[in-house]
Scaffold this active site. Sequence first.
Site, PDB file in Angstrom:
ATOM      1  N   ASP A  26      17.383  30.867 -16.388  1.00 50.42           N
ATOM      2  CA  ASP A  26      17.364  31.075 -17.857  1.00 50.42           C
ATOM      3  C   ASP A  26      15.896  31.243 -18.024  1.00 50.42           C
ATOM      4  O   ASP A  26      15.257  31.878 -18.964  1.00 50.42           O
ATOM      5  CB  ASP A  26      18.161  30.086 -18.334  1.00 50.42           C
ATOM      6  CG  ASP A  26      19.544  29.904 -17.873  1.00 50.42           C
ATOM      7  OD1 ASP A  26      19.940  31.012 -17.851  1.00 50.42           O
ATOM      8  OD2 ASP A  26      20.169  28.627 -17.929  1.00 50.42           O
TER       9      ASP A  26
ATOM     10  N   HIS B  38      23.790  25.481 -19.100  1.00 47.71           N
ATOM     11  CA  HIS B  38      23.647  26.716 -18.522  1.00 47.71           C
ATOM     12  C   HIS B  38      24.840  27.682 -18.766  1.00 47.71           C
ATOM     13  O   HIS B  38      25.590  27.948 -17.660  1.00 47.71           O
ATOM     14  CB  HIS B  38      23.307  26.864 -16.789  1.00 47.71           C
ATOM     15  CG  HIS B  38      23.243  27.996 -16.087  1.00 47.71           C
ATOM     16  ND1 HIS B  38      22.380  28.895 -16.364  1.00 47.71           N
ATOM     17  CD2 HIS B  38      23.991  28.332 -15.111  1.00 47.71           C
ATOM     18  CE1 HIS B  38      22.622  29.911 -15.783  1.00 47.71           C
ATOM     19  NE2 HIS B  38      23.809  30.059 -14.997  1.00 47.71           N
TER      20      HIS B  38
END
Length: 309
Positions: A172, A199
């Site tokens: 990310d 996530h």
Amino acid sequence: MFTRTATRLLSTQSRAFSTSSARQTKVAVLGAGGGIGQPLSLLLKIDPLVSSLSLYDIRGAPGVAADVSHIDTGSSVKGYTADQLDEALEGAEVVVIPAGVPRKPGMTRDDLFNTNASIVRDLAASVGRVAPEANILVISNPVNSTVPIVAKTLEKAGVFDPRRIFGVTTLDVVRAARFLGEVTGNDPKYTVVPVVGGHSGATIVPLLSQNAFGKGVSGDDYAKLVYRIQFGGDEVVKAKDGAGSATLSMAYAGAKFTNALLRGLSGEKGVITPTFVKSGLFADKGVDFFSSSVELGVCACSVRFGVCR
Ligand SMILES: NC(=O)C1=CN([C@@H]2O[C@H](COP(=O)(O)OP(=O)(O)OC[C@H]3O[C@@H](n4cnc5c(N)ncnc54)[C@H](O)[C@@H]3O)[C@@H](O)[C@H]2O)C=CC1
Ligand SMILES: O=C([O-])CC(=O)C(=O)O
């Protein structure tokens, strides 16, 4: 003349290699035969902070190990078969887990829970028994659930230490830097953004305001950028069209986080990166696990390494 020069070059190279790191470490990859496991093993083989690489999978790890072991770096590599998990974990200080099934189009990460929860639980139980002091880096999805499962399993075994269990959310962070760089026309090295939360979809929270270029993005551009970071995984799943999810960028991200941890363990100060950990930040709101920027390193407390808090 040629021989003397060559010898001099070689000895300089080997000196540079042997002094390039203060501390070297045995790293185990569980799921090393997979889409992430293979390129991750390659990248760990070229990390000078790794002295020994232990590659385990229920299928294919000895082949990956034989292949990777020909790379001309100093670390040793060994592959282990399905029934050799204990041997693979013997002496491991860092255990990276990309074992488990990936998504197909139309699935959410939560759809992987039923299969991956038990895979991760069983692997964690073995780590707790054979290498109870190891740092565990969880890649298998859904990270928001697999990390708490690893924690619970180690708790049950009486060896849980929240400072040594990490959900790898580095992809990310990598995506945020890359996509912000694209939008603003900058090299991603100048568009690094902390990403916090979790996530999965909306739990992925890029703090764009923490970057000088990110601050300037607003309106529609801002909404599109945040969406792309949150759903970057879907982009890859769709493009791979049934052949899995992100593997190469994830291997890069996994190797990057492992290297950050190893640098911290080597005594480097100020190694700070987001990761999904058991965290007191929002405990009063019933949130036990949260990704935030943590400093990785050797603790001046009873634990030797892991997250310094
Ligand atoms: N944290 C993150 O940002 C990301 C996580 N992932 C997740 O990583 C996981 C792996 O993805 P891929 O490598 O693409 O899948 P893959 O199917 O290519 O590889 C998985 C490997 O795990 C192995 N495996 C299965 N059960 C095992 C066990 N009990 N012990 C050891 N190995 C076992 C398989 O044999 C296979 O080689 C998935 O759950 C995926 O969703 C993927 C991308 C990003
Ligand atoms: O989307 C997926 O299933 C794999 C993943 O976690 C990602 O690429 O961020």
